[in-house]
Design a protein around this motif. Structure first.
Motif, short mmCIF file in Angstrom:
data_model
loop_
_atom_site.label_atom_id
_atom_site.label_comp_id
_atom_site.label_asym_id
_atom_site.label_seq_id
_atom_site.Cartn_x
_atom_site.Cartn_y
_atom_site.Cartn_z
N GLU A 400 0.82 -1.21 0.00
CA GLU A 400 0.00 0.00 0.00
C GLU A 400 0.86 1.27 0.00
O GLU A 400 0.55 2.25 -0.69
CB GLU A 400 -0.96 0.00 1.20
CG GLU A 400 -0.28 -0.07 2.56
CD GLU A 400 0.12 -1.49 2.97
OE1 GLU A 400 0.57 -1.64 4.12
OE2 GLU A 400 -0.04 -2.42 2.16
N GLY A 401 1.97 1.25 0.75
CA GLY A 401 2.85 2.41 0.77
C GLY A 401 3.52 2.63 -0.57
O GLY A 401 3.63 3.77 -1.06
N GLY A 402 3.97 1.54 -1.21
CA GLY A 402 4.59 1.66 -2.52
C GLY A 402 3.63 2.17 -3.57
O GLY A 402 4.00 2.94 -4.46
N ALA A 403 2.35 1.75 -3.48
CA ALA A 403 1.36 2.20 -4.45
C ALA A 403 1.13 3.70 -4.34
O ALA A 403 1.09 4.42 -5.36
CB ALA A 403 0.05 1.45 -4.24
N VAL A 404 1.00 4.20 -3.12
CA VAL A 404 0.80 5.64 -2.94
C VAL A 404 2.03 6.41 -3.39
O VAL A 404 1.93 7.44 -4.07
CB VAL A 404 0.48 5.95 -1.46
CG1 VAL A 404 0.41 7.46 -1.23
CG2 VAL A 404 -0.85 5.31 -1.06
N HIS A 405 3.21 5.91 -3.05
CA HIS A 405 4.46 6.58 -3.44
C HIS A 405 4.57 6.66 -4.96
O HIS A 405 4.93 7.71 -5.52
CB HIS A 405 5.64 5.80 -2.85
CG HIS A 405 6.95 6.50 -2.98
ND1 HIS A 405 8.15 5.84 -3.08
CD2 HIS A 405 7.26 7.82 -3.03
CE1 HIS A 405 9.13 6.71 -3.19
NE2 HIS A 405 8.62 7.92 -3.15
N ALA A 406 4.28 5.56 -5.64
CA ALA A 406 4.35 5.56 -7.10
C ALA A 406 3.34 6.53 -7.70
O ALA A 406 3.63 7.23 -8.68
CB ALA A 406 4.11 4.14 -7.62
N GLY A 417 7.39 6.41 -16.64
CA GLY A 417 6.99 5.05 -16.95
C GLY A 417 7.31 4.07 -15.83
O GLY A 417 6.58 3.10 -15.62
N VAL A 418 8.40 4.30 -15.11
CA VAL A 418 8.76 3.42 -14.00
C VAL A 418 7.69 3.48 -12.91
O VAL A 418 7.25 2.44 -12.37
CB VAL A 418 10.14 3.78 -13.43
CG1 VAL A 418 10.44 2.96 -12.19
CG2 VAL A 418 11.22 3.58 -14.48
N ALA A 419 7.25 4.71 -12.57
CA ALA A 419 6.22 4.85 -11.53
C ALA A 419 4.91 4.20 -11.98
O ALA A 419 4.24 3.54 -11.19
CB ALA A 419 6.00 6.33 -11.22
N GLU A 422 5.30 0.44 -11.79
CA GLU A 422 5.32 0.01 -10.39
C GLU A 422 3.91 0.05 -9.80
O GLU A 422 3.50 -0.87 -9.08
CB GLU A 422 6.24 0.94 -9.60
CG GLU A 422 6.38 0.56 -8.14
CD GLU A 422 7.33 1.49 -7.41
OE1 GLU A 422 7.17 1.63 -6.18
OE2 GLU A 422 8.21 2.10 -8.06
N LEU A 423 3.16 1.10 -10.11
CA LEU A 423 1.81 1.22 -9.57
C LEU A 423 0.91 0.08 -10.08
O LEU A 423 0.20 -0.56 -9.30
CB LEU A 423 1.22 2.58 -9.94
CG LEU A 423 -0.20 2.86 -9.44
CD1 LEU A 423 -0.29 2.74 -7.93
CD2 LEU A 423 -0.66 4.25 -9.88
N LEU A 424 0.97 -0.18 -11.36
CA LEU A 424 0.14 -1.26 -11.91
C LEU A 424 0.57 -2.62 -11.36
O LEU A 424 -0.26 -3.49 -11.10
CB LEU A 424 0.22 -1.26 -13.43
CG LEU A 424 -0.58 -0.16 -14.13
CD1 LEU A 424 -0.41 -0.26 -15.64
CD2 LEU A 424 -2.06 -0.26 -13.77
N PHE A 455 0.80 3.76 -20.18
CA PHE A 455 -0.42 3.15 -19.66
C PHE A 455 -1.59 4.14 -19.59
O PHE A 455 -2.36 4.12 -18.65
CB PHE A 455 -0.16 2.58 -18.26
CG PHE A 455 1.07 1.74 -18.15
CD1 PHE A 455 1.11 0.47 -18.70
CD2 PHE A 455 2.19 2.22 -17.53
CE1 PHE A 455 2.25 -0.31 -18.61
CE2 PHE A 455 3.35 1.45 -17.43
CZ PHE A 455 3.37 0.17 -17.99
N SER A 456 -1.69 5.01 -20.55
CA SER A 456 -2.70 6.08 -20.47
C SER A 456 -4.12 5.54 -20.44
O SER A 456 -5.03 6.23 -19.97
CB SER A 456 -2.53 7.04 -21.65
OG SER A 456 -2.60 6.33 -22.88
N ASP A 457 -4.33 4.33 -20.94
CA ASP A 457 -5.69 3.79 -20.99
C ASP A 457 -6.06 2.96 -19.78
O ASP A 457 -7.21 2.50 -19.68
CB ASP A 457 -5.87 2.94 -22.26
CG ASP A 457 -5.73 3.77 -23.52
OD1 ASP A 457 -6.03 4.98 -23.44
OD2 ASP A 457 -5.33 3.22 -24.54
N HIS A 458 -5.16 2.74 -18.86
CA HIS A 458 -5.45 1.91 -17.71
C HIS A 458 -6.30 2.68 -16.70
O HIS A 458 -5.94 3.80 -16.32
CB HIS A 458 -4.18 1.41 -17.04
CG HIS A 458 -3.48 0.35 -17.85
ND1 HIS A 458 -2.82 0.64 -19.02
CD2 HIS A 458 -3.36 -0.99 -17.65
CE1 HIS A 458 -2.30 -0.48 -19.50
NE2 HIS A 458 -2.60 -1.48 -18.69
N PRO A 459 -7.43 2.13 -16.26
CA PRO A 459 -8.34 2.87 -15.36
C PRO A 459 -7.67 3.44 -14.10
O PRO A 459 -7.92 4.61 -13.77
CB PRO A 459 -9.40 1.82 -15.01
CG PRO A 459 -9.39 0.90 -16.18
CD PRO A 459 -7.97 0.81 -16.64
#
Length: 601
Positions: A400-406, A417-419, A422-424, A455-459
């Motif tokens: 959860e922390g990594g997702a928010v950070h990304a 692109g790295v962020a 990582e988020l996906l 990833f512009s199309d990813h919800p």
């Protein structure tokens, strides 16, 4: 359109840019200033940047600042003493004097340790390289064996004479003048740098607002009915000028402050200046005589401790809802000649207290000086059968922390692109998959368009991109990220939802703490600044994973990570053993009693 310069390193705004601009000064002039600083044992870059903060926080023009620096040099030289014009010594003379003394010391070396130490110290003075007035002045601290001290007389005479050597006075005077010129030049260069980029920093905003208040007060007069200034003791001169102008406009004014809590002197504030203004201001003064936060015994104890330093104004009462405990403050002197033995003594005392008083382990916090010491204490408690927990870094390494950070990084740079990957990966990858499905999608996007936004199309990423980060403070952006990614719902399927929910709160609190620190120090808080702040915390293991709520275990923390207000019992551990073992107990009737410490012996 102007943008605000964000900064993590100082209240002057744009400190990284300032250091770069300083490094770009004409080499010859910078070398001259550096040579002066070397002789005076100063860091030229730090001194110039610190002086720039002072100049700007006082809203001083170049002429006024240069005049002030000259006056400071004159006052400082007067304190040192009138130069002795008969002394022709300069720093070039230090090495030959030291070399002559060294030769005699080596010839008559008696083999004693202090003589060997003295030879090493004198050798450093005699070695080639730039000499410093500071080291010359300390030469009288070099002490060989008593019988050899007469050999040191030439260096002792030099050390005694330094403060009145004309060459030393000339260096000091020249430093003040050159440093003042460097500060003025750097400020102009920095102003041009910002103007070219359409930028302002926090001090620019203060200066412009003050100018508006002085020249067009009617423009804001109708907007302000009530002015409240908290932490007034941490006000710098330009802020003080703003507050005084606003006070002439507002219908009602409240200033709240305590000079004993002034902590930002290194950032241009002046508690004494504020105190003088406070004393001269007309209006009603209302000292706060009741503490509503702490239990009465502790309030009384603090008053007794600090009244000799600050006077009777620190003796305040406590609210009726906070009655005194039997004991407010205890001083334990721990047995043992080693650190390990004293920690063991502390653990034994805590175990006895838990058994005798029937206390709850979760009511106890131990504050120590370092993370390493916290781990040692926690290990000792665990070995003795006392449950203990300590915050550990790694919040940004949790899912959860990594997702928010990304997501924060993605808001700062949509093309990161790295962020995005990582988020996906954190949100959508099934651990059982050898290759996540989004990987092929991204590969195909790159083949079609090398410049495509990742990833512009990813919800989830589209949801993040809709957050109006430009109009939100960083802490609000963090909460918006958590909502946009539906993290409160996602964590239910990740296991340990209570712990993960606490971690989401923890990262939001880190963002809020960053904002508050920026506000206190006069910096603009930005998402880019928050990213840098979080990265620094992670590197220093300061991104603590949240502890489970209501856990019945002693918590071990460092002094800087907790104020000690959250627990009924707080142990401030210092392993230096001094004084006689005594127990201090503020008497509920107002007197103090002292008894033998239960841990003594």
């Amino acid at each position: 359109r102007m943008s605000i310069v964000g900064d993590e390193d100082g209240p002057e705004g744009g400190a990284p840019h300032l250091r770069e601009l300083l490094a770009e000064r004409p080499p010859r002039r910078w070398m001259e200033l550096t040579a002066l600083a070397e002789r005076l044992n100063l860091d030229p870059a730090k001194e110039v940047l610190d002086l720039l903060v002072v100049k700007r926080s006082n809203a001083m023009g170049d002429a006024a600042f240069q005049a002030s620096m000259k006056a400071s040099a004159k006052e400082w030289l007067a304190i040192i003493g009138k130069p002795d014009q008969s002394l022709k010594t300069n720093l070039d003379d230090v090495r030959p004097i030291a070399a002559a003394v060294l030769a005699e010391l080596v010839k008559r070396n008696d083999g004693k340790k202090n003589t060997g130490d003295a030879i090493d110290a004198v050798r450093r003075l005699a070695n080639p390289g730039p000499s410093k007035w500071y080291t010359a002045a300390k030469a009288d601290k070099i002490k060989p064996a008593k019988s050899l001290e007469p050999l040191m007389k030439p260096l002792y005479d030099l050390a005694t004479a330094v403060r009145v050597i004309p060459a030393f006075h000339a260096d000091l005077k020249e430093w003040y003048e050159r440093a003042a010129d460097a500060v003025c030049e750097l400020q102009k260069t920095y102003a041009d740098f910002k103007a070219e980029r359409g930028q302002l920093d926090f001090v620019d905003l203060e200066e412009r607002f003050l100018e508006l208040l002085r020249t067009r007060p009617a423009a804001v007069a109708g907007e302000i009915d009530y002015l409240a200034v908290d932490e007034f003791q941490d006000t710098n001169p330009i802020q003080l000028a703003i507050f005084k102008q606003l006070a002439m406009i507002a219908r009602e004014v409240l200033w709240v402050g305590d000079r004993k809590q002034a902590i930002y002197g290194f950032r241009g504030t002046d508690a004494e200046l504020v105190a003088r203004v406070w004393e001269s201001t007309k209006g009603e003064r209302k000292p706060l005589q009741v503490n509503y936060r702490s239990q009465a015994g502790l309030v009384r104890a603090v008053g007794e401790f600090f009244a000799p330093v600050y006077g009777d104004e620190v003796r305040v009462g406590a609210a009726d809802r906070n009655p005194p405990e039997d004991r407010a403050v205890e001083r334990w002197v721990l047995d043992g000649s080693t650190k390990e033995e004293r920690i063991a003594s502390l653990v034994a005392g805590l175990r006895r207290m838990l058994v005798d008083d029937g206390g709850r382990k979760g009511d106890i916090a131990i504050l120590v000086r370092s993370n390493a010491r916290a781990a040692e204490v926690a290990d000792a408690l665990a070995a003795a059968g006392v449950d203990a927990v300590l915050p550990r870094g790694g919040l940004l390494s949790t899912r959860e922390g990594g997702a928010v950070h990304a997501a924060i990084r993605l808001l700062v740079d949509r093309a990161d692109g790295v962020a995005a990957a990582e988020l996906l990966h954190l949100l959508e990858t099934d651990p059982a998959e050898a290759t996540p499905t989004w990987f092929a999608t991204r590969r195909d996007e790159r083949e079609r368009d090398k410049k495509a936004v990742p990833f512009s199309d990813h919800p989830p990423l589209a949801a993040v991109s809709r957050i109006p980060a430009a109009t939100l403070p960083p802490s609000a952006s963090v909460r918006a990220i958590q909502s946009a990614l539906y993290l409160p719902g996602r964590i239910a399927g990740w296991g340990s939802p209570e712990r993960r929910a606490a971690n989401l709160d923890a990262i939001a609190n880190l963002a809020l703490a960053y904002e508050e620190d920026c506000a206190r120090s006069g910096r603009a808080s930005t998402l880019a600044g928050l990213v840098a702040h979080l990265d620094e915390l992670a590197e220093d293991e300061g991104d603590a994973i949240a502890l489970p709520a209501g856990i019945d275990a002693v918590q071990v923390l460092t002094y800087h990570s907790a104020k000690g207000l959250e627990w009924p019992i707080v142990v401030c551990l210092d392993l230096e053993k001094t004084g006689d073992p005594r127990l201090f107990t503020p008497d509920p009737e107002g007197g103090d009693t002292a008894a033998d410490d239960p841990l003594a012996g």
